[in-house]
Design a protein around this motif. Structure first.
Motif, PDB file in Angstrom:
ATOM      1  N   ARG A 200       1.279 -48.656 -58.560  1.00 50.04           N
ATOM      2  CA  ARG A 200       2.462 -48.446 -59.637  1.00 50.04           C
ATOM      3  C   ARG A 200       3.618 -47.898 -59.144  1.00 50.04           C
ATOM      4  O   ARG A 200       4.553 -48.441 -59.595  1.00 50.04           O
ATOM      5  CB  ARG A 200       1.677 -47.740 -60.778  1.00 50.04           C
ATOM      6  CG  ARG A 200       2.265 -47.461 -61.825  1.00 50.04           C
ATOM      7  CD  ARG A 200       2.662 -48.743 -62.765  1.00 50.04           C
ATOM      8  NE  ARG A 200       3.093 -48.654 -64.120  1.00 50.04           N
ATOM      9  CZ  ARG A 200       4.461 -49.274 -64.239  1.00 50.04           C
ATOM     10  NH1 ARG A 200       4.910 -50.145 -63.708  1.00 50.04           N
ATOM     11  NH2 ARG A 200       4.917 -48.924 -65.450  1.00 50.04           N
ATOM     12  N   LEU A 201       3.542 -46.725 -58.367  1.00 55.84           N
ATOM     13  CA  LEU A 201       5.113 -46.062 -58.070  1.00 55.84           C
ATOM     14  C   LEU A 201       5.785 -47.260 -57.149  1.00 55.84           C
ATOM     15  O   LEU A 201       6.878 -47.210 -57.104  1.00 55.84           O
ATOM     16  CB  LEU A 201       4.638 -45.054 -57.279  1.00 55.84           C
ATOM     17  CG  LEU A 201       4.173 -43.836 -58.035  1.00 55.84           C
ATOM     18  CD1 LEU A 201       3.817 -42.594 -57.189  1.00 55.84           C
ATOM     19  CD2 LEU A 201       5.251 -43.319 -58.850  1.00 55.84           C
TER      20      LEU A 201
ATOM     21  N   SER B 147       5.972 -50.462 -57.499  1.00 57.83           N
ATOM     22  CA  SER B 147       6.151 -51.308 -58.395  1.00 57.83           C
ATOM     23  C   SER B 147       7.600 -50.624 -59.257  1.00 57.83           C
ATOM     24  O   SER B 147       8.363 -51.650 -59.695  1.00 57.83           O
ATOM     25  CB  SER B 147       5.544 -51.808 -59.496  1.00 57.83           C
ATOM     26  OG  SER B 147       5.213 -50.684 -60.389  1.00 57.83           O
ATOM     27  N   GLU B 148       7.806 -49.368 -59.112  1.00 61.15           N
ATOM     28  CA  GLU B 148       8.901 -48.802 -59.686  1.00 61.15           C
ATOM     29  C   GLU B 148      10.039 -48.708 -58.728  1.00 61.15           C
ATOM     30  O   GLU B 148      10.928 -48.098 -59.092  1.00 61.15           O
ATOM     31  CB  GLU B 148       8.444 -47.613 -60.160  1.00 61.15           C
ATOM     32  CG  GLU B 148       7.768 -47.362 -61.347  1.00 61.15           C
ATOM     33  CD  GLU B 148       8.159 -48.125 -62.932  1.00 61.15           C
ATOM     34  OE1 GLU B 148       9.373 -47.833 -62.869  1.00 61.15           O
ATOM     35  OE2 GLU B 148       7.625 -48.832 -63.134  1.00 61.15           O
TER      36      GLU B 148
ATOM     37  N   ARG C  24      14.033 -43.099 -59.784  1.00 59.86           N
ATOM     38  CA  ARG C  24      13.415 -44.040 -60.293  1.00 59.86           C
ATOM     39  C   ARG C  24      12.013 -43.927 -60.553  1.00 59.86           C
ATOM     40  O   ARG C  24      11.386 -43.947 -61.490  1.00 59.86           O
ATOM     41  CB  ARG C  24      13.570 -45.461 -59.739  1.00 59.86           C
ATOM     42  CG  ARG C  24      14.955 -46.056 -60.271  1.00 59.86           C
ATOM     43  CD  ARG C  24      15.002 -47.552 -59.557  1.00 59.86           C
ATOM     44  NE  ARG C  24      13.804 -48.475 -59.909  1.00 59.86           N
ATOM     45  CZ  ARG C  24      14.204 -49.339 -60.813  1.00 59.86           C
ATOM     46  NH1 ARG C  24      15.135 -49.629 -61.187  1.00 59.86           N
ATOM     47  NH2 ARG C  24      12.986 -50.151 -60.944  1.00 59.86           N
ATOM     48  N   ARG C  25      11.379 -43.542 -58.975  1.00 64.84           N
ATOM     49  CA  ARG C  25       9.887 -42.980 -59.298  1.00 64.84           C
ATOM     50  C   ARG C  25       9.379 -42.044 -59.978  1.00 64.84           C
ATOM     51  O   ARG C  25       8.601 -41.896 -60.814  1.00 64.84           O
ATOM     52  CB  ARG C  25       9.243 -43.449 -58.121  1.00 64.84           C
ATOM     53  CG  ARG C  25       9.411 -44.786 -57.462  1.00 64.84           C
ATOM     54  CD  ARG C  25       8.760 -44.904 -55.962  1.00 64.84           C
ATOM     55  NE  ARG C  25       9.802 -44.384 -55.086  1.00 64.84           N
ATOM     56  CZ  ARG C  25       9.364 -43.591 -54.089  1.00 64.84           C
ATOM     57  NH1 ARG C  25       8.159 -43.162 -53.869  1.00 64.84           N
ATOM     58  NH2 ARG C  25      10.377 -43.094 -53.264  1.00 64.84           N
TER      59      ARG C  25
ATOM     60  N   ALA D 124      11.026 -40.594 -62.419  1.00 63.39           N
ATOM     61  CA  ALA D 124      11.342 -40.639 -63.764  1.00 63.39           C
ATOM     62  C   ALA D 124      10.001 -41.233 -64.498  1.00 63.39           C
ATOM     63  O   ALA D 124       9.757 -40.850 -65.524  1.00 63.39           O
ATOM     64  CB  ALA D 124      12.784 -41.636 -64.121  1.00 63.39           C
ATOM     65  N   TRP D 125       9.667 -42.318 -63.680  1.00 58.98           N
ATOM     66  CA  TRP D 125       8.532 -43.130 -64.168  1.00 58.98           C
ATOM     67  C   TRP D 125       7.176 -42.221 -64.509  1.00 58.98           C
ATOM     68  O   TRP D 125       6.479 -41.984 -65.588  1.00 58.98           O
ATOM     69  CB  TRP D 125       8.104 -44.327 -63.501  1.00 58.98           C
ATOM     70  CG  TRP D 125       6.914 -45.110 -64.019  1.00 58.98           C
ATOM     71  CD1 TRP D 125       6.899 -45.721 -65.105  1.00 58.98           C
ATOM     72  CD2 TRP D 125       5.469 -44.600 -63.488  1.00 58.98           C
ATOM     73  NE1 TRP D 125       5.338 -46.280 -65.426  1.00 58.98           N
ATOM     74  CE2 TRP D 125       4.750 -45.396 -64.318  1.00 58.98           C
ATOM     75  CE3 TRP D 125       5.075 -43.679 -62.619  1.00 58.98           C
ATOM     76  CZ2 TRP D 125       3.288 -45.395 -63.995  1.00 58.98           C
ATOM     77  CZ3 TRP D 125       3.572 -43.608 -62.084  1.00 58.98           C
ATOM     78  CH2 TRP D 125       2.686 -44.709 -63.197  1.00 58.98           C
ATOM     79  N   LEU D 126       7.076 -41.336 -63.214  1.00 61.77           N
ATOM     80  CA  LEU D 126       6.017 -40.465 -63.123  1.00 61.77           C
ATOM     81  C   LEU D 126       6.255 -39.246 -64.163  1.00 61.77           C
ATOM     82  O   LEU D 126       5.207 -38.984 -64.857  1.00 61.77           O
ATOM     83  CB  LEU D 126       5.743 -39.837 -61.981  1.00 61.77           C
ATOM     84  CG  LEU D 126       4.498 -39.316 -61.427  1.00 61.77           C
ATOM     85  CD1 LEU D 126       3.289 -39.890 -61.945  1.00 61.77           C
ATOM     86  CD2 LEU D 126       4.385 -38.651 -60.133  1.00 61.77           C
TER      87      LEU D 126
ATOM     88  N   LEU E 260       7.639 -39.293 -67.351  1.00 63.88           N
ATOM     89  CA  LEU E 260       7.299 -40.017 -68.621  1.00 63.88           C
ATOM     90  C   LEU E 260       5.643 -40.172 -68.641  1.00 63.88           C
ATOM     91  O   LEU E 260       5.097 -39.727 -69.758  1.00 63.88           O
ATOM     92  CB  LEU E 260       7.932 -41.421 -68.686  1.00 63.88           C
ATOM     93  CG  LEU E 260       9.137 -41.401 -68.952  1.00 63.88           C
ATOM     94  CD1 LEU E 260       9.653 -43.002 -69.007  1.00 63.88           C
ATOM     95  CD2 LEU E 260       9.589 -40.698 -70.336  1.00 63.88           C
ATOM     96  N   ARG E 261       4.953 -40.440 -67.525  1.00 61.23           N
ATOM     97  CA  ARG E 261       3.315 -40.551 -67.689  1.00 61.23           C
ATOM     98  C   ARG E 261       2.800 -39.180 -67.868  1.00 61.23           C
ATOM     99  O   ARG E 261       1.923 -38.910 -68.548  1.00 61.23           O
ATOM    100  CB  ARG E 261       3.048 -41.140 -66.593  1.00 61.23           C
ATOM    101  CG  ARG E 261       3.275 -42.840 -66.036  1.00 61.23           C
ATOM    102  CD  ARG E 261       2.854 -43.600 -67.059  1.00 61.23           C
ATOM    103  NE  ARG E 261       3.677 -43.652 -68.439  1.00 61.23           N
ATOM    104  CZ  ARG E 261       4.938 -44.182 -68.604  1.00 61.23           C
ATOM    105  NH1 ARG E 261       5.585 -44.865 -67.662  1.00 61.23           N
ATOM    106  NH2 ARG E 261       5.421 -44.126 -69.913  1.00 61.23           N
TER     107      ARG E 261
END
Length: 140
Positions: free
Chosen positions: A21-22, A24-25, A107-108, A110-112, A114-115
């Motif tokens: 998943r990371l 893909s970010e 980017r990665r 920020a995604w993490l 949020l999760r």
């Protein structure tokens, strides 16, 4: 199956999913994972010889030569003569590489983030405590 084996299996699956998943970010920069890892190694350790980079990345020196050629072609690394060994040169990041890594990590992260915000404070505390242990496992 022993408890350790069950834990190992569950962790392997979870870490693989998180890693996928990371990945893909990542920013769409057209670099391979090996090229990104090489840049990240230079970012962590500073200028290194191609041999030192090959050792860090666990690839053969001829493979590292090809990796570095691609990075140099994209103006992401520079090569300078080694101060004490005229046969060697040191590879270092260019400002463009530093910015590429910064944006990729942003980017990665920020995604993490949020999760992680979706978890309870207690769940985040468990992960906070586990992070150094996971790091230690990777260094054994």
């Amino acid at each position: 199956m022993t408890r350790n084996a069950e834990l190992a299996s569950a962790m392997r699956v979870s870490v693989m999913r998180l890693s996928r998943r990371l990945r893909s970010e990542r920013s769409d920069h057209g670099l391979s994972l090996t090229q990104i890892a090489t840049l990240a190694t230079l970012d962590r350790h500073g200028p290194l010889t191609p041999r030192e980079l090959a050792d860090h990345e666990r690839v053969r020196p001829p493979s590292m030569t090809r990796i570095l050629a691609g990075l140099e072609e994209r103006h992401l690394i520079t090569r300078t003569p080694h101060a004490s060994d005229g046969r060697q040169h040191l590879c270092a990041l260019t400002p463009a590489a530093v910015e590429l890594l910064r944006e990729d990590r942003r980017r990665r992260d920020a995604w993490l983030a949020l999760r992680l915000a979706e978890l309870t404070p207690a769940e985040r505390d468990v992960l906070r405590a586990a992070a150094p242990l996971l790091d230690r496992i990777t260094r054994l």
